[in-house]
Motif scaffolding. Structure first.
Motif, short mmCIF file in Angstrom:
data_model
loop_
_atom_site.label_atom_id
_atom_site.label_comp_id
_atom_site.label_asym_id
_atom_site.label_seq_id
_atom_site.Cartn_x
_atom_site.Cartn_y
_atom_site.Cartn_z
N GLU A 71 55.50 16.39 55.71
CA GLU A 71 54.56 17.19 54.93
C GLU A 71 55.10 17.30 53.51
O GLU A 71 56.14 16.72 53.19
CB GLU A 71 54.39 18.55 55.58
CG GLU A 71 53.78 18.45 56.98
CD GLU A 71 53.71 19.78 57.71
OE1 GLU A 71 54.24 20.78 57.19
OE2 GLU A 71 53.16 19.81 58.81
N ASN B 86 56.71 19.48 51.77
CA ASN B 86 58.10 19.91 51.56
C ASN B 86 58.86 20.11 52.87
O ASN B 86 59.89 20.77 52.89
CB ASN B 86 58.14 21.19 50.72
CG ASN B 86 57.57 22.37 51.48
OD1 ASN B 86 56.84 22.22 52.44
ND2 ASN B 86 57.90 23.56 51.01
N CYS B 87 58.36 19.52 53.95
CA CYS B 87 59.00 19.70 55.25
C CYS B 87 59.02 18.38 56.02
O CYS B 87 58.03 17.65 56.04
CB CYS B 87 58.24 20.76 56.05
SG CYS B 87 58.99 21.14 57.63
N SER C 281 60.30 16.66 59.86
CA SER C 281 60.78 16.90 61.22
C SER C 281 60.68 15.59 62.00
O SER C 281 59.68 14.88 61.89
CB SER C 281 59.94 17.98 61.89
OG SER C 281 60.36 18.15 63.23
N LYS D 63 65.39 18.32 61.11
CA LYS D 63 64.35 19.13 60.50
C LYS D 63 64.91 19.79 59.25
O LYS D 63 65.98 20.38 59.30
CB LYS D 63 63.84 20.19 61.48
CG LYS D 63 62.65 20.96 60.99
CD LYS D 63 62.11 21.89 62.05
CE LYS D 63 60.85 22.56 61.54
NZ LYS D 63 60.20 23.36 62.57
N GLU E 137 63.68 21.30 54.94
CA GLU E 137 62.72 21.50 53.87
C GLU E 137 63.35 21.07 52.56
O GLU E 137 64.53 21.34 52.32
CB GLU E 137 62.30 22.97 53.79
CG GLU E 137 61.52 23.44 54.99
CD GLU E 137 61.06 24.89 54.89
OE1 GLU E 137 61.14 25.47 53.78
OE2 GLU E 137 60.64 25.43 55.92
N GLU E 138 62.55 20.40 51.73
CA GLU E 138 63.05 19.90 50.45
C GLU E 138 61.84 19.61 49.57
O GLU E 138 60.92 18.90 49.99
CB GLU E 138 63.88 18.63 50.69
CG GLU E 138 64.32 17.90 49.47
CD GLU E 138 65.34 18.67 48.66
OE1 GLU E 138 65.16 18.78 47.45
OE2 GLU E 138 66.32 19.15 49.27
#
Length: 127
Positions: free
Chosen positions: A50, A52-53, A55, A101, A103-104
């Protein structure tokens, strides 16, 4: 008496050197086994990318003599590189699946995801 002291000193020098020469390879192998080595020979079971995520869950297939140790990731240009590390099965360390997993914000620019080892990158997702 001089010869006896000299023999004792020689023995005291040789014994630690022998122990180091025997133990060093064993400890190096143990350290490398715990850290694992990169692998791209996995099956990706799920992957979500997505804005900023990210997994991903991957498996070894259950029949491997290896188990996952850890994972790392790096973003270069529009590519996310995932490196999965596996090692020989050890007692108390059986992990046939691994989930990565994080976020960035830089994930917004990512267009493809690759599994990477030392010299090879395998495309596993493109958008």
């Amino acid at each position: 008496e001089y010869s006896m002291k000299q023999h004792k000193i020689s023995f005291m020098l040789v014994l630690p050197l022998t122990l180091v020469l025997v133990l060093a390879p064993v400890l190096a192998f143990d350290f490398a086994s715990r850290r694992g080595s990169p692998t791209t020979d996995v099956s990706v079971e799920s992957l979500t990318l997505e804005d900023n995520c990210f997994s991903m869950t991957a498996g070894q297939g259950g029949k491997s003599a290896r188990t996952f140790r850890r994972a790392s990731w790096e973003i270069e240009d529009d590519t996310l590189y995932i490196t999965l590390f596996s090692g020989l099965i050890r007692s108390g360390c059986r992990q046939d699946h691994i989930t990565v997993k994080f976020e960035e914000d830089a994930l917004r620019e990512v267009r493809q995801v690759c599994l990477r080892d030392y010299s090879f990158a395998k495309l596993i997702y493109s958008r």
